[in-house]
Scaffold this active site. Sequence first.
Site, PDB file in Angstrom:
ATOM      1  CD  GLN A  38      -3.061  -0.908   0.058  1.00 42.80           C
ATOM      2  OE1 GLN A  38      -3.071   0.106  -0.667  1.00 42.80           O
ATOM      3  NE2 GLN A  38      -3.919  -1.892  -0.108  1.00 42.80           N
ATOM      4  CB  ALA A  91       1.424  -5.270 -10.765  1.00 41.06           C
ATOM      5  CB  CYS A  99      -7.750  -9.771   2.011  1.00 39.51           C
ATOM      6  SG  CYS A  99      -6.957  -9.188   0.539  1.00 39.51           S
TER       7      CYS A  99
END
Length: 376
Positions: free
Chosen positions: A179, A198, A322
Amino acid sequence: MIYLDYCATTPVAYEVLDTINKVTKEYIGNANSIHSLGRKSRDLLNSATNQIANIFNVSPNELIYTSGATESNNMALIGVALANRKKGNHIIVSKLEHPSIYSICNHLETLGFEISYVKNTAEGLIDFDDLKKLVRKETILVSICAVNSEVGIRQPLKMIRQIIKKENFGTIFHSDMTQAIGKVSVNLHDVDLASISAHKIYGPKGIGLLYKNSNVDMVPLIYGTSKEENNYRPGTPSLPLIAAFSKAIRLANNDLEKKERFITLLNDKIVNHLKKYPHILINKTNYSIPHILNISLMDVMSEPFVYALEKKEVYVSTNTACSSKELSTSVMAIYNDLNRAKHTIRISLSSLTTTDEVNRFLQIFDEEYSKLSNLK
Ligand code: PMP
């Protein structure tokens, strides 16, 4: 559509898409083949890697391509733990890590490693005194993210490194920089290993990097061809994704400060607007980067609110993509308030976000929030 979930993933930049297209069409050879088509692909692979190495001021052979930051984190933590277990079995991580780090730590515990969780201050910074106390002779690895994915806390990696190395020079320092890259400037020399992905920087999904300083001992997690530079991640390199990743890194590093100044204005605008609501708490400290704005709606459930916004084509997260069904571990670690941690919404901003989008978002936010809070 108003997309405000750039920390979950970003759209692929046009220039990056062009690279994928061009390389897929024009470089059909396997970079491991010895004939001219293979050599042509190998040349491009080398030049893409050299460009990344130049940007980060590291050696190209210190860069290992992976499928993304989850794999980089696995490679780093498990690979280093297994390679160094004769030196010790102790690993330290912060309470502000991405869920993938905690899953890996749980796995390492089953293999006999001991995990300590370093405390953080009320501002979200690593508690230096606690870190000092925790590092001992058996500590083989410390992993602390550069920028936290939920509240955006940016850690002073250089100082953290100094503390670790002073207590035990042999302790290896890994940082999940997923991040941080493309949002703030980073120095890979502050750490021994770094994970990068990426798709957080307008590159394609399915490609990431692990930076590993050449002095670090690490065992591979998968085995295959024995080409030296492929030791840790054998198999045919994905040239289109690698070339695209290299392009994305080059683009992401342009005008970082200018982009940050603009995003700060957008962040301030949202925060100032939301201040009028007594039941909305802003989860932000002096060390939060402006790209990530976390709030708690104390009188509304996060998930229904995300779905209500989605109906109006506004996209935000509850916390990290997540673990979007659980509480925000980072808000819990900073504020120590379960209710606050269960009611989080993460708004993530980009230099692509426009002032008009923010204005429309705030209008839709007001409408949906008043509906749901009145319901209650
Ligand atoms: N670490 C951090 C800090 C992240 O924000 C993410 C993505 N949510 C990951 C790791 C996982 O990255 P990837 O999707 O590339 O596996």
